[in-house]
Scaffold this active site. Structure first.
Site, PDB file in Angstrom:
ATOM      1  N   ALA A   1      -6.232   9.306  -2.281  1.00  0.00           N
ATOM      2  CA  ALA A   1      -5.039   9.187  -3.111  1.00  0.00           C
ATOM      3  C   ALA A   1      -4.090  10.374  -2.981  1.00  0.00           C
ATOM      4  O   ALA A   1      -2.870  10.211  -3.078  1.00  0.00           O
ATOM      5  CB  ALA A   1      -5.448   9.003  -4.573  1.00  0.00           C
TER       6      ALA A   1
ATOM      7  N   ASP B   1      -0.682   1.560   0.063  1.00  0.00           N
ATOM      8  CA  ASP B   1       0.780   1.557   0.036  1.00  0.00           C
ATOM      9  C   ASP B   1       1.447   1.360   1.392  1.00  0.00           C
ATOM     10  O   ASP B   1       2.661   1.209   1.465  1.00  0.00           O
ATOM     11  CB  ASP B   1       1.281   2.868  -0.578  1.00  0.00           C
ATOM     12  CG  ASP B   1       0.563   4.080   0.009  1.00  0.00           C
ATOM     13  OD1 ASP B   1       0.508   4.209   1.248  1.00  0.00           O
ATOM     14  OD2 ASP B   1       0.044   4.895  -0.773  1.00  0.00           O
TER      15      ASP B   1
ATOM     16  N   HIS C   1      -9.157  -0.279   1.363  1.00  0.00           N
ATOM     17  CA  HIS C   1      -8.921  -0.971   0.090  1.00  0.00           C
ATOM     18  C   HIS C   1      -7.790  -1.992   0.169  1.00  0.00           C
ATOM     19  O   HIS C   1      -7.270  -2.423  -0.852  1.00  0.00           O
ATOM     20  CB  HIS C   1      -8.639   0.048  -1.022  1.00  0.00           C
ATOM     21  CG  HIS C   1      -9.829   0.911  -1.338  1.00  0.00           C
ATOM     22  ND1 HIS C   1      -9.744   2.107  -2.005  1.00  0.00           N
ATOM     23  CD2 HIS C   1     -11.148   0.746  -1.055  1.00  0.00           C
ATOM     24  CE1 HIS C   1     -10.962   2.644  -2.128  1.00  0.00           C
ATOM     25  NE2 HIS C   1     -11.823   1.833  -1.551  1.00  0.00           N
TER      26      HIS C   1
ATOM     27  N   CYS D   1       2.526 -24.248  -2.997  1.00  0.00           N
ATOM     28  CA  CYS D   1       1.540 -25.307  -3.241  1.00  0.00           C
ATOM     29  C   CYS D   1       1.057 -25.307  -4.686  1.00  0.00           C
ATOM     30  O   CYS D   1       0.295 -26.174  -5.101  1.00  0.00           O
ATOM     31  CB  CYS D   1       0.343 -25.165  -2.294  1.00  0.00           C
ATOM     32  SG  CYS D   1      -0.916 -23.989  -2.862  1.00  0.00           S
TER      33      CYS D   1
HETATM   34 ZN    ZN Z   1      -0.717 -22.157  -1.459  1.00  0.00          ZN
END
Ligand code: ZN
Length: 239
Positions: free
Chosen positions: A23, A105, A120, A151
């Site tokens: 971090a 990030d 991560h 969807c």
């Molecule tokens: Zn979808």
């Protein structure tokens, strides 16, 4: 001799450097560590960050998850700092083989690094849980509340939440790079988050460099320890 000179020498003499960052690499680009921001959840959120950023919480309370996630974990205006930039240069020169990061990030890629192993995940990748359609971070941010796929499915960030396992393929690759590394530079992490922190145990060389503002539990294992800002340390290097 100054410790920075030692680091300069170690880097100059090596053709197989691997960097593993936490971090602290991102905080110097203005992205706070969501785990260590004092009083963060006292101000606005009913739960500690570790609870909100967990798989079960996401499944139960996606609205609250996204409220926290969008406000506290996404910083799209952040720019790479000198650590990102110098690592990019080392990769270009063929000296740095991989960047392994705990950050989500995408700043290493923004700086131009190619081989980035994101333990991560990344806020820049998002998927529909129903049909797997890909969405970028803008699609997530422009949605009010919980982002939905065309969807109708819920979109989930490709970020490893608490209670979720790391991607085995990426973790294995990280182990491979670290096992073969001549120099391992670990920066901006107190090495407290497992299993990522356990990666240090795979390093077999004798040029382990730890750069962190405060002491870490692994300082005794390192061949060179620098307690300083990682951006400033990298910024001072002639690369
Ligand atoms: Zn979808």
């Amino acid at each position: 001799m100054k410790t920075e000179n030692n680091l300069q020498n170690i880097i100059s003499l090596s053709e197989n450097i691997v960097f593993f960052g936490g971090a602290g690499v991102s905080t110097e680009s203005g992205i706070p560590d969501f785990r260590s921001v004092d009083g963060l959840y006292n101000q606005k959120y009913k739960y500690p960050p570790e609870t909100i950023i967990s798989h079960s919480f996401f499944m139960r309370n996606p609205e609250e998850f996204y409220d926290f996630y969008k406000n506290k974990m996404i910083y799209l205006s952040a720019k790479p700092n000198m650590a990102h930039i110098k690592l990019r240069e080392l990769e270009k020169q063929g000296k740095l083989k991989a960047v392994i990061t705990q950050n989500i990030d995408g700043l290493h890629q923004m700086a131009g690094s190619k081989n980035v192993l994101e333990l991560h995940g990344s806020v820049h990748r998002n998927y529909c849980m129903k049909c797997s359609k890909f969405y970028d971070v803008d699609a997530v941010m422009k949605n009010q509340g919980v982002p939905k796929c065309i969807c109708g499915g819920t979109i989930k960030p490709d970020v490893v939440l608490y209670e979720e396992a790391l991607d085995n393929g990426i973790f294995d690759k990280a182990i491979e790079y670290i096992t073969k590394a001549d120099v391992l530079i670990i920066g901006g992490t107190s090495l407290g988050v497992y299993p990522a922190a356990g990666l240090i145990n795979y390093y077999k060389g004798n040029k382990l460099v730890l750069i962190n503002k405060s002491t870490t539990s692994m300082d005794y294992k390192a061949n060179l320890v620098i307690h300083d800002s990682i951006g400033e340390v990298f910024g001072a290097l002639e690369i």
